[in-house]
Design a protein around this motif. Structure first.
Motif, PDB file in Angstrom:
ATOM      1  N   ASN A  80     109.502  31.875 -56.386  1.00 32.86           N
ATOM      2  CA  ASN A  80     109.835  32.448 -55.077  1.00 32.86           C
ATOM      3  C   ASN A  80     111.322  32.679 -54.826  1.00 32.86           C
ATOM      4  O   ASN A  80     111.728  32.866 -53.672  1.00 32.86           O
ATOM      5  CB  ASN A  80     109.223  31.620 -53.944  1.00 32.86           C
ATOM      6  N   PHE A  81     112.147  32.674 -55.858  1.00 34.27           N
ATOM      7  CA  PHE A  81     113.551  33.041 -55.690  1.00 34.27           C
ATOM      8  C   PHE A  81     113.647  34.543 -55.470  1.00 34.27           C
ATOM      9  O   PHE A  81     112.874  35.325 -56.031  1.00 34.27           O
ATOM     10  CB  PHE A  81     114.368  32.651 -56.924  1.00 34.27           C
ATOM     11  N   LYS A  82     114.601  34.946 -54.640  1.00 36.56           N
ATOM     12  CA  LYS A  82     114.851  36.347 -54.323  1.00 36.56           C
ATOM     13  C   LYS A  82     116.245  36.739 -54.816  1.00 36.56           C
ATOM     14  O   LYS A  82     117.171  35.933 -54.769  1.00 36.56           O
ATOM     15  CB  LYS A  82     114.777  36.587 -52.811  1.00 36.56           C
ATOM     16  N   ILE A  83     116.373  37.976 -55.251  1.00 31.06           N
ATOM     17  CA  ILE A  83     117.674  38.506 -55.655  1.00 31.06           C
ATOM     18  C   ILE A  83     118.419  38.932 -54.396  1.00 31.06           C
ATOM     19  O   ILE A  83     117.863  39.631 -53.553  1.00 31.06           O
ATOM     20  CB  ILE A  83     117.511  39.699 -56.611  1.00 31.06           C
ATOM     21  N   CYS A  84     119.673  38.515 -54.274  1.00 29.07           N
ATOM     22  CA  CYS A  84     120.445  38.898 -53.090  1.00 29.07           C
ATOM     23  C   CYS A  84     121.722  39.643 -53.439  1.00 29.07           C
ATOM     24  O   CYS A  84     122.459  40.045 -52.551  1.00 29.07           O
ATOM     25  CB  CYS A  84     120.749  37.684 -52.215  1.00 29.07           C
ATOM     26  N   GLY A  85     121.999  39.839 -54.715  1.00 30.80           N
ATOM     27  CA  GLY A  85     123.190  40.591 -55.070  1.00 30.80           C
ATOM     28  C   GLY A  85     123.436  40.611 -56.565  1.00 30.80           C
ATOM     29  O   GLY A  85     122.791  39.904 -57.335  1.00 30.80           O
TER      30      GLY A  85
END
Length: 107
Positions: A80-85
């Motif tokens: 459930n990690f999301k890419i933010c940059g």
């Protein structure tokens, strides 16, 4: 982590100590010996770290991963990690530059 009493991998993470960021955990590195990759060792190390971070009541986990490291990105996204940059030219090794993706998980 060990296999047959031989080291086979590690994960390192740290917490900020200043009050304003004491809720943040940063996963700094995860490494599995190349001959043992694909056997779930990285997933076990990662799960152990996540369990410890949750037990320590942190609210945010962040990490960086080399753009193109599909197996690591998949592991993080499956948790459930999301890419933010993206950080272009995040590091240079052997004359080659690499971008990294910054990822996070809110607990």
């Amino acid at each position: 982590s060990t296999a047959d009493n031989n080291p086979c991998g590690f994960i390192s993470f740290y917490y900020f100590t200043n009050k304003e960021r004491s809720h943040v955990a940063t996963i700094q590195a995860i490494q599995v010996i190349s001959t043992l990759r694909g056997k779930g060792i990285g997933s076990l190390l990662f799960k152990h770290a996540l369990d410890r971070i949750k037990k320590d009541e942190k609210r945010l986990i962040k990490l960086e991963v080399v753009d193109g490291n599909t197996s690591a990105i998949k592991l993080y996204q499956n948790n459930n990690f999301k890419i933010c940059g993206t950080l272009p030219v995040s590091f240079i090794k052997d004359g080659n530059s690499y971008a990294t993706l910054t990822m996070y998980l809110t607990l």
